[in-house]
Scaffold this motif. Structure first.
Motif, PDB file in Angstrom:
ATOM      1  N   GLN A 289       0.838  -1.196   0.000  1.00  0.00           N
ATOM      2  CA  GLN A 289       0.000   0.000   0.000  1.00  0.00           C
ATOM      3  C   GLN A 289       0.873   1.246   0.000  1.00  0.00           C
ATOM      4  N   TYR A 290       0.487   2.231  -0.815  1.00  0.00           N
ATOM      5  CA  TYR A 290       1.173   3.523  -0.871  1.00  0.00           C
ATOM      6  C   TYR A 290       0.133   4.636  -0.815  1.00  0.00           C
ATOM      7  N   THR A 291       0.568   5.793  -0.322  1.00  0.00           N
ATOM      8  CA  THR A 291      -0.291   6.972  -0.339  1.00  0.00           C
ATOM      9  C   THR A 291       0.436   8.104  -1.047  1.00  0.00           C
ATOM     10  N   PHE A 292      -0.241   8.671  -2.025  1.00  0.00           N
ATOM     11  CA  PHE A 292       0.244   9.758  -2.866  1.00  0.00           C
ATOM     12  C   PHE A 292      -0.472  11.031  -2.418  1.00  0.00           C
ATOM     13  N   SER A 293       0.283  12.119  -2.213  1.00  0.00           N
ATOM     14  CA  SER A 293      -0.342  13.364  -1.760  1.00  0.00           C
ATOM     15  C   SER A 293       0.402  14.563  -2.334  1.00  0.00           C
ATOM     16  N   TYR A 294      -0.299  15.685  -2.402  1.00  0.00           N
ATOM     17  CA  TYR A 294       0.319  16.934  -2.850  1.00  0.00           C
ATOM     18  C   TYR A 294      -0.607  18.091  -2.502  1.00  0.00           C
ATOM     19  N   PHE A 295      -0.034  19.297  -2.465  1.00  0.00           N
ATOM     20  CA  PHE A 295      -0.806  20.523  -2.280  1.00  0.00           C
ATOM     21  C   PHE A 295      -1.008  21.175  -3.643  1.00  0.00           C
TER      22      PHE A 295
ATOM     23  N   ALA B 204      -8.924  29.819  -4.161  1.00  0.00           N
ATOM     24  CA  ALA B 204      -8.951  30.605  -2.928  1.00  0.00           C
ATOM     25  C   ALA B 204      -7.826  30.264  -1.963  1.00  0.00           C
ATOM     26  N   ARG B 205      -7.353  29.010  -1.985  1.00  0.00           N
ATOM     27  CA  ARG B 205      -6.366  28.584  -0.989  1.00  0.00           C
ATOM     28  C   ARG B 205      -5.714  27.287  -1.444  1.00  0.00           C
ATOM     29  N   TRP B 206      -4.671  26.910  -0.724  1.00  0.00           N
ATOM     30  CA  TRP B 206      -4.028  25.619  -0.943  1.00  0.00           C
ATOM     31  C   TRP B 206      -4.872  24.511  -0.309  1.00  0.00           C
ATOM     32  N   THR B 207      -4.993  23.386  -1.001  1.00  0.00           N
ATOM     33  CA  THR B 207      -5.627  22.195  -0.435  1.00  0.00           C
ATOM     34  C   THR B 207      -4.707  21.004  -0.674  1.00  0.00           C
ATOM     35  N   ARG B 208      -4.811  20.003   0.185  1.00  0.00           N
ATOM     36  CA  ARG B 208      -3.988  18.806   0.026  1.00  0.00           C
ATOM     37  C   ARG B 208      -4.842  17.648  -0.455  1.00  0.00           C
ATOM     38  N   LEU B 209      -4.414  17.019  -1.527  1.00  0.00           N
ATOM     39  CA  LEU B 209      -5.076  15.843  -2.082  1.00  0.00           C
ATOM     40  C   LEU B 209      -4.311  14.602  -1.634  1.00  0.00           C
ATOM     41  N   THR B 210      -5.003  13.580  -1.153  1.00  0.00           N
ATOM     42  CA  THR B 210      -4.362  12.311  -0.805  1.00  0.00           C
ATOM     43  C   THR B 210      -5.139  11.168  -1.444  1.00  0.00           C
ATOM     44  N   VAL B 211      -4.424  10.181  -1.956  1.00  0.00           N
ATOM     45  CA  VAL B 211      -5.053   8.999  -2.535  1.00  0.00           C
ATOM     46  C   VAL B 211      -4.179   7.789  -2.212  1.00  0.00           C
ATOM     47  N   THR B 212      -4.811   6.705  -1.769  1.00  0.00           N
ATOM     48  CA  THR B 212      -4.099   5.483  -1.392  1.00  0.00           C
ATOM     49  C   THR B 212      -4.376   4.389  -2.417  1.00  0.00           C
ATOM     50  N   PHE B 213      -3.349   3.634  -2.760  1.00  0.00           N
ATOM     51  CA  PHE B 213      -3.491   2.551  -3.736  1.00  0.00           C
ATOM     52  C   PHE B 213      -2.578   1.400  -3.338  1.00  0.00           C
ATOM     53  N   THR B 214      -2.813   0.229  -3.919  1.00  0.00           N
ATOM     54  CA  THR B 214      -1.987  -0.955  -3.679  1.00  0.00           C
ATOM     55  C   THR B 214      -1.370  -1.401  -4.993  1.00  0.00           C
TER      56      THR B 214
ATOM     57  N   GLN C 181       4.287  14.037  -2.438  1.00  0.00           N
ATOM     58  CA  GLN C 181       4.804  12.986  -1.552  1.00  0.00           C
ATOM     59  C   GLN C 181       4.245  11.628  -1.953  1.00  0.00           C
ATOM     60  N   LEU C 182       5.120  10.628  -1.964  1.00  0.00           N
ATOM     61  CA  LEU C 182       4.702   9.233  -2.076  1.00  0.00           C
ATOM     62  C   LEU C 182       5.339   8.489  -0.920  1.00  0.00           C
ATOM     63  N   GLU C 183       4.515   7.833  -0.105  1.00  0.00           N
ATOM     64  CA  GLU C 183       5.016   7.130   1.077  1.00  0.00           C
ATOM     65  C   GLU C 183       4.339   5.774   1.189  1.00  0.00           C
ATOM     66  N   ALA C 184       5.067   4.801   1.679  1.00  0.00           N
ATOM     67  CA  ALA C 184       4.497   3.480   1.926  1.00  0.00           C
ATOM     68  C   ALA C 184       3.595   3.568   3.147  1.00  0.00           C
ATOM     69  N   GLY C 185       2.334   3.161   2.995  1.00  0.00           N
ATOM     70  CA  GLY C 185       1.403   3.224   4.107  1.00  0.00           C
ATOM     71  C   GLY C 185      -0.014   3.457   3.630  1.00  0.00           C
ATOM     72  N   ALA C 186      -0.966   3.246   4.540  1.00  0.00           N
ATOM     73  CA  ALA C 186      -2.387   3.297   4.196  1.00  0.00           C
ATOM     74  C   ALA C 186      -2.989   4.686   4.318  1.00  0.00           C
ATOM     75  N   PHE C 187      -2.191   5.681   4.698  1.00  0.00           N
ATOM     76  CA  PHE C 187      -2.697   7.044   4.852  1.00  0.00           C
ATOM     77  C   PHE C 187      -1.524   8.004   4.759  1.00  0.00           C
ATOM     78  N   ALA C 188      -1.834   9.265   4.515  1.00  0.00           N
ATOM     79  CA  ALA C 188      -0.797  10.288   4.403  1.00  0.00           C
ATOM     80  C   ALA C 188      -0.395  10.782   5.783  1.00  0.00           C
ATOM     81  N   THR C 189       0.899  11.056   5.946  1.00  0.00           N
ATOM     82  CA  THR C 189       1.393  11.695   7.160  1.00  0.00           C
ATOM     83  C   THR C 189       1.871  13.104   6.804  1.00  0.00           C
ATOM     84  N   SER C 190       2.440  13.801   7.765  1.00  0.00           N
ATOM     85  CA  SER C 190       2.844  15.186   7.540  1.00  0.00           C
ATOM     86  C   SER C 190       3.848  15.279   6.393  1.00  0.00           C
TER      87      SER C 190
END
Length: 414
Positions: free
Chosen positions: A159-165, A199-209, A239-248
């Protein structure tokens, strides 16, 4: 005849009439308020005195770590320093952030015009500040169909979680995707990010296997698949990190960067701890609630699993595991929300957990750890425990008596 004044949560000091000056303090002997950053400790039955964070709490983290500060700006906190986190929109204090170790596998997390990024032209933004208050985001300029991606090596079946602002400029939308480069197939098809706004920055996160034979993926923080969609868009901290959810978020340049785990504990049990009975109250929230063990507090001496007493949080429950084998005997309370407010009453063969104002099941075959040496916060305290909270601790309080069930409910109600 002596007439006692009944101790309560509202009036924690009790005085027995007829015994001049005889008083007992029935409030918490240890109080850690991470929201207001106020801390106190005292002997059993004595009113506690104010302490500093460092006088009570030991925190180690061998690297820096990120958090949003009181002004809503993302900043990198030095190694071995607490991360008191805030909501970047409302500026509401969230408490002490405690996370497991994670690695950002994506290179050039902010400079998306630099190799190994492939794709669109643009520039480093100079007018709109990034979430960290500086001008280091990437502005992409679209005039036609184009994609922006990075190719990364991954482990099959993980499992990986991909995120970005992201922040929209003149481009009307943002789309993301994840592509299995090994097998030439999308793992996450191109999807419009509905939260993106000007209007502002938002963070998108998506988890995949990743599939069993997948060894490389492409991550797309933006795809432009329509010829008529043009304009500018801003991206930051991919960010791409191994795990089921995004961290900081973890910043990177030419190499992957690892943020070490937060290791937090109170290493002195005297004079606040009472061996025969007590009640511990803990409040906080989780980044994710799934089947993996997430421990908020643990009392013990660092022995094997089954020799400490701890409160853990899993998919639909908050659970208190006693110092008793088998640890399958426990006090369990229903809770499927990310927030938790738990109070655990502890006495030999008498353990009861309340969660969010409701009483759980009783445990009548349990022990309290003998001669514990520490209170571990945000992780398991047994040998090779893990069980990181991956969330915030708002407060921890210890009462040196077994509180009545009605008090357990009152202390954990909304």
């Amino acid at each position: 005849m002596r007439t006692p004044i009944v101790a309560s949560l509202v009036h924690p000091m009790v005085r027995t009439i007829g015994e001049a000056g005889a008083q007992r303090y029935f409030g918490p002997s240890l109080s850690l308020d991470f929201i207001n950053q106020q801390y106190s400790m005292g002997a059993v039955w004595q009113k506690p005195t104010a302490k500093s964070f460092s006088a009570l709490v030991t925190l180690t983290r061998s690297t820096g770590g990120g958090r949003f500060n009181a002004a809503g700006v993302y900043e990198w906190v030095a190694a071995n320093q607490p991360r008191f986190d805030y909501d970047p929109l409302t500026l509401t204090p969230l408490g002490l952030l405690i996370e497991e170790q994670r690695t950002n596998l994506c290179l050039q997390s902010d400079s998306i015009l630099t190799l190994p990024w492939i794709g669109q032209t643009g520039s480093i933004e100079s007018t709109i500040p990034s979430p960290d208050g500086t001008f280091n985001s990437t502005r992409l300029n679209y005039g036609t169909v184009a994609q922006t991606y990075q190719l990364l090596t991954v482990t099959p079946g993980q499992q990986y979680t991909f995120s970005y602002f992201v922040r929209l400029g003149t481009k009307p939308s943002n789309s993301y995707a994840v592509y299995d480069h090994t097998n030439s197939a999308f793992l996450v098809a191109a999807t419009v990010n509905a939260s993106a706004t000007t209007a502002r920055w938002t963070r998108l996160t998506v988890t995949f296997t990743t599939p069993a034979n997948c060894t490389q993926v492409r991550i797309y923080p933006d795809r432009n698949d329509s010829a008529g969609v043009t304009g500018t868009i801003y991206l930051w901290r991919v960010q791409l990190e191994a795990g089921a959810f995004a961290t900081s978020p973890i910043p990177t340049a030419t190499a992957q960067v690892t943020r070490a785990a937060d290791v937090v504990s109170v290493n002195v049990m005297a004079p606040w701890y009472r061996q025969s009975e007590g009640t511990i109250v803990v409040k906080g929230d989780l980044l994710n609630r799934n089947a993996s063990t997430k421990v908020s507090v643990d009392i013990g001496a660092g022995g094997a699993l089954g020799t400490t007493l701890f409160i853990k949080h899993i998919t639909s429950f908050d659970i208190a595991n006693p110092d008793t084998a088998p640890i399958s005997v426990a006090s369990i309370a229903n809770n499927a929300t990310l927030g938790f407010r738990c109070a655990l009453a502890m006495r030999r063969n008498d353990m009861l957990l309340a969660s969010n104002g409701a009483l759980g099941s009783a445990d009548t075959a349990c022990e309290i750890p003998v001669s514990p040496t520490r209170l571990t916060l945000g992780a398991g305290g047994w040998t090779a425990a893990g069980g990181y909270l991956n969330g915030h601790l708002r407060s921890v309080a210890y009462y040196p008596r077994r509180l009545p069930n009605t008090d357990l409910q009152a202390l954990t109600a909304a």
